[in-house]
Every structure is written in structure tokens, then in C-alpha cells.
Design an enzyme around this catalytic site. Structure first.
Site, PDB file in Angstrom:
ATOM      1  N   GLU A 237       0.848  -1.191   0.000  1.00 31.00           N
ATOM      2  CA  GLU A 237       0.000   0.000   0.000  1.00 31.00           C
ATOM      3  C   GLU A 237       0.884   1.241   0.000  1.00 31.00           C
ATOM      4  OE1 GLU A 237      -3.716  -1.705   2.684  1.00 31.00           O
ATOM      5  OE2 GLU A 237      -2.071  -0.645   3.672  1.00 31.00           O
ATOM      6  N   LYS A 239       2.397   4.547   1.463  1.00 36.23           N
ATOM      7  CA  LYS A 239       2.612   5.108   2.803  1.00 36.23           C
ATOM      8  C   LYS A 239       2.274   6.590   2.732  1.00 36.23           C
ATOM      9  CE  LYS A 239       5.673   5.413   6.730  1.00 36.23           C
ATOM     10  NZ  LYS A 239       5.067   6.698   7.124  1.00 36.23           N
ATOM     11  N   ARG A 244      -1.752   9.266  11.425  1.00 34.73           N
ATOM     12  CA  ARG A 244      -2.570   8.079  11.627  1.00 34.73           C
ATOM     13  C   ARG A 244      -3.649   8.363  12.647  1.00 34.73           C
ATOM     14  NH1 ARG A 244       0.664   2.564  12.400  1.00 34.73           N
ATOM     15  NH2 ARG A 244      -1.439   1.690  12.316  1.00 34.73           N
ATOM     16  N   ARG A 259      -2.079   8.903  16.996  1.00 34.36           N
ATOM     17  CA  ARG A 259      -1.079   7.923  17.411  1.00 34.36           C
ATOM     18  C   ARG A 259      -0.515   8.240  18.788  1.00 34.36           C
ATOM     19  NH1 ARG A 259       3.580   6.270  13.228  1.00 34.36           N
ATOM     20  NH2 ARG A 259       4.669   8.062  14.090  1.00 34.36           N
ATOM     21  N   GLU A 287      -5.554   7.032   7.883  1.00 33.27           N
ATOM     22  CA  GLU A 287      -4.711   8.220   7.813  1.00 33.27           C
ATOM     23  C   GLU A 287      -5.564   9.446   7.537  1.00 33.27           C
ATOM     24  OE1 GLU A 287      -0.296   9.058   7.601  1.00 33.27           O
ATOM     25  OE2 GLU A 287      -1.394   7.167   7.805  1.00 33.27           O
ATOM     26  N   ARG A 400       6.155  -3.078  17.091  1.00 31.07           N
ATOM     27  CA  ARG A 400       6.834  -2.872  15.821  1.00 31.07           C
ATOM     28  C   ARG A 400       7.604  -4.150  15.489  1.00 31.07           C
ATOM     29  NH1 ARG A 400       8.465   1.927  13.657  1.00 31.07           N
ATOM     30  NH2 ARG A 400       8.361   2.980  15.686  1.00 31.07           N
ATOM     31  N   LYS A 406       8.030  -0.710   6.291  1.00 32.15           N
ATOM     32  CA  LYS A 406       7.830   0.555   5.576  1.00 32.15           C
ATOM     33  C   LYS A 406       9.083   0.904   4.781  1.00 32.15           C
ATOM     34  CE  LYS A 406       9.171   3.255   9.676  1.00 32.15           C
ATOM     35  NZ  LYS A 406       8.733   4.246  10.684  1.00 32.15           N
TER      36      LYS A 406
END
Length: 539
Positions: A237, A239, A244, A259, A287, A400, A406
Site C-alpha cells: 500500500e 505510505k 494516523r 497515534r 490516515e 513494531r 515501511k
């Protein structure tokens, strides 16, 4: 009845150690010592609030109100209270030094402390809040006063984050750590979670909407070859270059959480209106973007919308925004976190069918060359790069790893936190415009550079006022500040240096932007800096 003092002493012990194990042990002891009726309140107070996360109330009271209450409780005048707080940089710490070690009476119970703190949310007059706070302080010992005031201020700052309290709950009652985390995530209440853990009933905790939930994070890649072997299992997708947000919806009610786990609903009324028209109840990850003519605009445009609790109609028209959804975390009261990405995406597609909800577009790549083309196409669309998500990945809130990756723009940038500020020069001589910043090294921060440029005069004026409020120490012209303001900085080179505790220095650093959407826990680490240096230097 459970006394409040052991709770305050547990927080003090946590503040005095850098060892996470020792912090957990101190908090776990306080939880084990709480009576059945007081356990929920104890767990909440250890995490910094008398309220559950799903409750919208706060204990906030203005500095002047708290200072007057402290003067009333201690017998010292306001000037002395102010001088002590200014010298120490923390009102709770200052007041604790002006009170006797032992309380004059029986001392506070957890129920009394939590009850009075909760009552502050319903008091509208400053005089009423002052009376309640003075009553608290006059009943407690020095250490109790210190943490009562820190709770009122909205930040314990003892290194006992909510995840530490989760660990303490697990340790206190022999519960599975992941089960505790899931129960708090679903319930939005560390108090309810602690009670369930003590009773061995974590699996009975039910999901509720409208409370902040941590976001799943992505590890970074530098080259497409790093993921070439698993491309068949990755959804690709764009970024996006926005902020977010989790979108909660039930009936006509909508809430947006950033976030940093802040409620930003009021900042984006057009998104609330759009989402309120969608059917059913849901929790979406997505987003918020500045948006014009079906295209995302740069983050710097969106930045003007941030922090405005009620934006003016002119600003709404000047900088329109949209919400692009890319994950469905709950649908009709059923949490989907543990479901694989492919199933959550099916739920998202079904939800959006026949509506105006914007969705990210999953793509695929057969090899590294095609992935590189996808990256270039995403950049051409005005986005930062690519997100690569394993189609079998659960949604690991607050974690994470390599399930999500990413690939960002190929520029040398770091997310850092400001640790000290100084006044500028020339036209900025009256402003705090020179920022020293740091990266994370375990639970401490180590400085890596200093920047003077990149922000506008308006941003510097606004941040100067904020830095004065969070100053903790003064050393001549240098103000040491609480590490909470996150910046994204660019630089020309990274070199070893004995000047900074990190052992590195950035060459020609420049502030790219403020990052109010990013919590301090997500800034760059010293380990990442070492890895970046190795790659840049070829060593």
C-alpha cells in the site's frame, strides 16, 4: 480500606530506578496489597489517572488553582510556592518539600484519593477545585502530595508507562502478559483488567469502543531486496504523509484518536460527519490527510490543522482533509485484532461497499524491480513511499516488527526529542529557537545534535511558550525541558563525536517539521543510529 501511601511510595520507587524489572516489582507490590474494593482504583492511579481510558473526564486544574491550594495546605505563601516550583521545575515535587514527611491525621485511603480526584472533573468553579485539592494535600504525607499533584497535572513521569503497569498486573497475579495486554486493549481500563487478572477471568473481558488503543507499527527497510523473498505474502500500500488515526463509530457517535492516543475528534469535523453516515459500528485504522482534487497534499499543509480544537470555517475551507482507511479492527462489537490482515481487509471492503469511504489500494509485486516501480509510483502520487504488510499478520497494537515494513523516501532523517532549548539571536533573540535534541538509548535519552532552523516564527513563538511550561532545570541561558516534543530532522552527514553522549553528531541538521502526532516512545534509537552510521560509512 487500602491506604494511598503505599501506592505513592511505589511510584516513588519506580521514579528512582532505571531498571524496568524494579519498576514492575514496585508496582506489582502495590497491586497485591490493594483490597478487593480498591484494586481497580489502585491500578488506574498507578497509571496516572483515577479514570478509565474510556472515560472522557480529566482531573485537570489550572496552575494558579493548584498553587493556591498548596499554599492553603502548607501554610506557605504563594510567592514561596512559586519560587520553589520554578527552581525545581515541578509543582508536585516542590510542594512535597514543604509538607511534613508524616501526615497530620490518619492519612488518605485509595478510595478517598480516587474519589476526590474524580470529583474535580465535575467542578466548574476554581474555588471549588482549590478547596478539594487543599483537602487532599492537608490529609496526605509529602510523598502522597507529590503524586496527587502529578496525577492532577496529567503526567506522573516516573517511567511507569501503561505497558509497565500491564507487566505489573501480570506479575502481581501470575497472569499471562499478552492476555493482560489484550484485556486492557479491549476494555480501555487497566482497573477492570487488574480485577479480572486477580480473579483469573481475563478471557471474560469484553471489547468496547471509544477509548485510545495503541497502533501497530512497521519496521523499516532500505532496499527492496530485503523483502524480495517474501513478496508473494505481502500486500503493498502507499505510505501516506499524514497523521494516523483510529476512527471509532457507533450509532451517530464518532471519535478520532491520534497515534499519541489523544482525542482529536473536534479538530476534524468534516471527517466526523462523513464517518457518521456509514452503517453500523466499527473501529478503523487509517490516515488523516490534507486533500484537494482527489490527491493528498504535503504534511506541511495538514500541520496547520493540528492542535486546533475547533478550527475556524475559513481554515476548513482552505485546508480540506479526508480519512483514508486501511484496516478494520472491530465490526459490530466484534474485535478483529487477532484475525489475519486478509480477513480484516475483507471486513473493510464489505464495510465500504456502496459508501463514500476512501480506502487504501492493496497492490502486489513479483520481484524487487517491480517493488521499486511501485515505490516510484507512490512518490509520484505525492505519498511518502510504501507499506508492506504480511497478509497473514494479526494487528499487534503497540508493537513494531517485521510483519509490517515501511519503505520511505531515501533521505537522511531522524525522529528525535527536544531535551534543552536556548534563546535565539537577532530577530529571534526573545524566542527559544535553538533546540538540542536526543535519541533513545533504552529508557534514557542521549543528545545527538542541535538545530536552529526549519520552523517558522509562528511555530517558534508557540513552542517557546510550551517549552517555558515544561522547563525542569535552568543552567544559565540553557533550559532543560521535559522530553516530550518530537521533531523530524534532516542532516547532511552522520559522524562520530565525543561531544554528545550518543557518541554521534549530525552535520548541518535542520528541523523538517514538528511531529505532534508521534509519541516519544517511537523516536529513533541509538541502535538505529549506529546501524545508519554503518550503512552510510560502509563499515
Amino acid at each position: 480500606m487500602t491506604a494511598y501511601r503505599p501506592l505513592a511510595e511505589a511510584l516513588e520507587a519506580s521514579a528512582r530506578t532505571r531498571s524496568r524489572t524494579a519498576k514492575v516489582e514496585a508496582l506489582a507490590a502495590a497491586l497485591r496489597g490493594a483490597g478487593e474494593a480498591d484494586l481497580a482504583a489502585t491500578a488506574r492511579l498507578l497509571s496516572g489517572s483515577p479514570f478509565a481510558e474510556w472515560e472522557p473526564e480529566t482531573t485537570s486544574a489550572g496552575y494558579a488553582t493548584v498553587a493556591r491550594a498548596a499554599a492553603e495546605a502548607t501554610g506557605w505563601d504563594l510567592e514561596t510556592i512559586g519560587a520553589c516550583a520554578g527552581a525545581i521545575g515541578d509543582l508536585g515535587e516542590a510542594v512535597s518539600l514543604l509538607l511534613p514527611e508524616e501526615p497530620p491525621g490518619e492519612g488518605l485511603t485509595v478510595a478517598e484519593a480516587a474519589g476526590i480526584l474524580r470529583s474535580l472533573a465535575g467542578k466548574r468553579k476554581a474555588a471549588e477545585k482549590q478547596q478539594a485539592i487543599a483537602a487532599l494535600l492537608s490529609r496526605g504525607s509529602a510523598v502522597e502530595a507529590k503524586y496527587l499533584l502529578k496525577t492532577i497535572a496529567g503526567g506522573l513521569r516516573v517511567g511507569a508507562e501503561i505497558t509497565t503497569v500491564e507487566e505489573a498486573v501480570a506479575a502481581a497475579f501470575g497472569a499471562d502478559r499478552e492476555s493482560v495486554a489484550r484485556a486492557r486493549r479491549d476494555s480501555g481500563d487497566i482497573g477492570e483488567t487488574a480485577v479480572a487478572a486477580r480473579g483469573g477471568r481475563l478471557e471474560e473481558v469484553r471489547f468496547r469502543l471509544f477509548h485510545p488503543i495503541s497502533f501497530m507499527l512497521a519496521g523499516a527497510i532500505e532496499e527492496p531486496e530485503e523483502v524480495a523473498a517474501e513478496l508473494s505474502e505481502l500486500a503493498i500500500e502507499d505510505k501516506f504523509d499524514g497523521i494516523r488515526a483510529h476512527a471509532h463509530k457507533q450509532g451517530e457517535r464518532v471519535a478520532l484518536f491520534s497515534r499519541t492516543l489523544d482525542d482529536v475528534t473536534g479538530q476534524f469535523p468534516e471527517i466526523v460527519q462523513e464517518l457518521s453516515r456509514l452503517p453500523g459500528s466499527f473501529l478503523l485504522d487509517g490516515e488523516i490527510l490534507a486533500w484537494r482534487e482527489e490527491r493528498a497534499e504535503p504534511f506541511l499543509r495538514l500541520q496547520r490543522r493540528l492542535g486546533r480544537k475547533k478550527p475556524e470555517p475559513e481554515l476548513l475551507a482552505e485546508i480540506p482533509v479526508t480519512f483514508i482507511a486501511y484496516d478494520c479492527l472491530a465490526r459490530e462489537g466484534l474485535p478483529l485484532f487477532e484475525e489475519p490482515w486478509r480477513e480484516r481487509r475483507r471486513a473493510l471492503d464489505a464495510l465500504a461497499a456502496g459508501t463514500a469511504l476512501r480506502l487504501s489500494i492493496p497492490r502486489h509485486a513479483a520481484d524487487a524491480a517491480e517493488l521499486s516501480r511501485r515505490f516510484d509510483e507512490a512518490r509520484a502520487r505525492g505519498n511518502e513511499g510504501l507499506m508492506l504488510k504480511r497478509v497473514d499478520s494479526p494487528y499487534q497494537a503497540g508493537k513494531r516488527g517485521k510483519l509490517w515494513r515501511k519503505w520511505k523516501k531515501a533521505l537522511a532523517t531522524l525522529d528525535v526529542v527536544v531535551t534543552a532549548v536556548e534563546q535565539g539571536h537577532g530577530k529571534r533573540a526573545a524566542m527559544l529557537s535553538d533546540y538540542t535534541f536526543a535519541v533513545r538509548d533504552g529508557e534514557r535519552f542521549v543528545n545527538i545534535g542541535k538545530a536552529y532552523s526549519g520552523l517558522t516564527d509562528e511555530e517558534i513563538r508557540r513552542m517557546s511558550a510550551h517549552f517555558r511550561r515544561i522547563t525542569t532545570e535552568r543552567h544559565g541561558p540553557v533550559r532543560v525541558v521535559a522530553p516530550e516534543v518530537v521533531l523530524e530532522v534532516s542532516f547532511d552527514a552522520l559522524q562520530k563525536s565525543a561531544r554528545h553522549k550518543s557518541g554521534f553528531a549530525l552535520r548541518f541538521p535542520r528541523i523538517l517539521r514538528l511531529r505532534p502526532d508521534k509519541p516519544v516512545s517511537e523516536i529513533a534509537t541509538l541502535e538505529e543510529v549506529r546501524g545508519l552510521y554503518a550503512r552510510l560509512s560502509g563499515s
